[in-house]
Design an enzyme around this catalytic site. Structure first.
Site, short mmCIF file in Angstrom:
data_model
loop_
_atom_site.label_atom_id
_atom_site.label_comp_id
_atom_site.label_asym_id
_atom_site.label_seq_id
_atom_site.Cartn_x
_atom_site.Cartn_y
_atom_site.Cartn_z
N ASP A 144 -6.08 6.54 -0.02
CA ASP A 144 -4.79 6.12 1.53
C ASP A 144 -5.67 5.08 2.19
OD1 ASP A 144 -2.68 4.61 2.40
OD2 ASP A 144 -2.43 6.33 3.71
N ARG A 157 -10.95 -0.24 2.20
CA ARG A 157 -12.19 -0.52 2.68
C ARG A 157 -13.13 -0.80 1.66
NH1 ARG A 157 -12.71 5.08 6.09
NH2 ARG A 157 -10.58 4.24 6.77
N ASP A 215 0.98 -0.68 0.08
CA ASP A 215 -0.24 -0.20 0.03
C ASP A 215 0.71 1.16 -0.19
OD1 ASP A 215 -1.92 1.61 -0.07
OD2 ASP A 215 -2.46 2.00 2.51
N LYS A 231 2.19 8.44 0.77
CA LYS A 231 2.83 7.82 1.98
C LYS A 231 3.07 8.45 2.12
CE LYS A 231 0.25 3.58 3.15
NZ LYS A 231 -0.95 3.96 4.55
N GLU A 249 -7.79 2.55 1.43
CA GLU A 249 -8.17 1.19 0.67
C GLU A 249 -8.38 0.31 0.78
OE1 GLU A 249 -5.21 -0.14 1.43
OE2 GLU A 249 -5.35 2.01 1.55
#
Length: 522
Positions: A375, A379, A295, A302, A377
């Site tokens: 970010d 869910r 991620d 991030k 993502e």
């Protein structure tokens, strides 16, 4: 596991094979490398002559010429949890004698699991090939059954010995070949408990290895291959169905595919199904795991200290818990229960074809989502996985995800947050976690917070404000679960990783297996 980048391929290291046995022999007659005695603070009480009052310690100390009492005094060993004292003392059949602190009283699986880990560490240091464990106090197993106590010790020993050295150029193998458990009885029941502990511990190791594997090795395709391998190993009870990107498109999984769009590695939607070898099915369950093998955050990348981008290989920890449970259940073969293991696996990357902030995606139940943060993502992938799970006709769903930093802020690094509108399901899971020793804490599903998740142009946004972030995430997932299905969300962002050792914990696997067995007719 297949590798895709950097010429890295994990070494194929076999797990150490340890022979466990429950025995009823006199502690003084046991012969081997390490005799480990679990003691509470009460067991360490001495009389006016500085002699042990506990019968087992008194007997050992008598054979050792009071050296054990002297050593405990000199090293201020009082039996506190985490303390240990190991010495090479002549006078017994064992080369070394160790005292291992259990605290004021030992009344939980975690205490005996910790004892097993401490014995494993001592065995490594001493390069012991044979060891035995005995509890000084007869009170210890009174709260737990003797079989469960033995199982916790075995589990702690197996996991304490294990080190993930697959990516190291050199590694040492542990020497321990056998562990005898003394004084907790013998017979088929305790042997069954020990075997169960071995099976679940090996499944936890499998889960740890999945999470520890870097994203250049564990791609969505590699994760799917690992899941398929489990189904092949236990093909009498497990089957695998891996959906391609095109098949997911046909099922209208726009939320999941939106996350996957930017990556060069295609998504793999993984569905394993457990059916008992015989008899009718009384309960249908689903375990859904978040499966982001990496991620980056997408366009909401991030950045900066605290973003933890370097650890984002762990974002598939939920899927590791689900597949670890599948591996254990494939061996245990519970009756009367059907279990679906579901993971929508992909990477959240950045590219010209990737999902942008402000985009609207449509989930497979027709609900539309305005993506105000790429970010958030996990869910989005879970949304379509939960709809798919409900379509399997299950009665209960538990999903596990490294979903929010907010949950870590709320509960710290070792406790997972639990969200469910169903009290009965909460009770079942907490009973399972008491048996496993894993820490869960129930959090509120505050419906009024849903106002912050409403969009002006779609049915919902994918993130609300900073306040109550973990609750908002759970409320989002709830939109994709059929009202007839009992559902629980476990946010395991904290306990997925051991921060001190920088390795995976295998969190969730033991609790999931216990929960499935509580729903079975075995």
């Amino acid at each position: 596991m297949a590798h895709t980048l950097g010429l890295t391929q994990p070494a194929n290291i076999e797990l150490p094979k340890i022979s466990f046995a429950a025995k009823e022999i006199d502690v003084a007659e046991w012969k081997g490398d390490l005799l480990a005695v679990g003691v509470t603070e009460k067991d360490m009480t001495k009389d006016e002559n500085s002699k042990f009052q506990n019968p087992i310690l008194k007997k050992l100390d008598g054979l050792l010429g009071s050296l054990l009492a002297e050593a405990s005094f000199e090293e201020d060993f009082t039996g506190k949890a985490g303390q240990s004292l190991v010495h090479r003392l002549p006078g017994l059949g064992s080369k070394r004698v160790g005292l291992f602190g259990l605290g004021q009283s030992a009344s939980s699986p975690a205490a005996f699991h910790g004892l097993g880990e401490a014995v494993a560490a001592a065995a490594k240091t001493a390069q012991a090939s044979t060891a035995a464990v005995i509890l000084a106090s007869s009170e210890c197993p009174s709260v737990m059954s003797k079989g469960n106590t033995a199982a916790a010790i075995v589990s702690g020993t197996v996991l304490g010995l294990y080190e993930d050295n697959r990516y190291k150029s050199e590694s040492k193998k542990p020497q321990l070949k056998s562990l005898d458990i003394l004084g907790l009885g013998t017979g088929p029941e305790i042997e069954k408990k020990i075997k169960y502990a071995e099976v679940v511990s090996c499944a936890i190791i499998f889960g740890r290895e999945l999470v520890n594997s870097p994203a250049n090795v564990l791609t969505p395709a590699a994760l799917a291959a690992e899941a398929s391998k489990i189904a092949s190993l236990y093909s009498d009870v497990l089957s695998a169905n891996i959906l391609t990107e095109e098949q997911c498109r046909e099922l209208k999984m726009g939320s999941y595919l939106g996350v996957a769009a930017a990556s060069a590695n295609p998504p793999h939607f993984i569905h394993l199904c457990y059916k008992p070898p015989s008899g009718s099915v009384k309960t249908k369950l689903a375990l859904v795991g978040k499966g982001l093998t990496f991620d980056s955050g997408g366009y909401n990348i991030k950045t900066g200290p605290g973003s933890s981008i370097e650890t984002m290989k762990v974002d598939m920890g939920g899927s590791a818990a689900v597949f670890g449970a599948a591996k254990a259940l494939g061996q245990i073969k519970p009756s009367g229960v059907e279990v679906h293991f579901i993971v929508a696996s992909c990477e959240n990357m950045i590219s010209g074809k990737g999902m942008r902030p402000g985009d609207i995606v449509t989930a497979s139940n027709g609900k539309t989502i305005e993506v105000n943060n790429t970010d958030a993502e996990g869910r989005l992938t879970l949304a379509d996985a939960l709809v798919y799970a409900c379509n399997q006709g299950v009665e209960k769903i538990v999903d596990l995800a490294t979903l929010t930093g907010a949950c870590v802020v709320a509960l710290g690094p070792s406790i997972a947050g639990v969200f469910t509108p169903n009290d009965d399901l909460a009770k079942e899971l907490f009973q399972a976690s008491e048996a496993s020793g894993e820490k869960l804490w129930r959090m509120p599903l505050e419906e009024s917070y849903w106002e912050s998740m409403k969009s002006g142009v779609a049915d919902m946004v994918n993130t609300g404000g900073r306040q109550g972030g973990a609750i908002n995430a759970a409320l989002f997932l709830k939109q994709f679960v059929d009202e007839k299905v009992k559902w629980m969300h476990i946010d395991m962002a904290g306990p997925v990783l051991n921060d001190k050792k920088h390795v995976a914990t295998g969190f969730g696997i033991s609790t999931l297996v216990e929960w499935v067995l509580k729903n079975s007719s075995s």
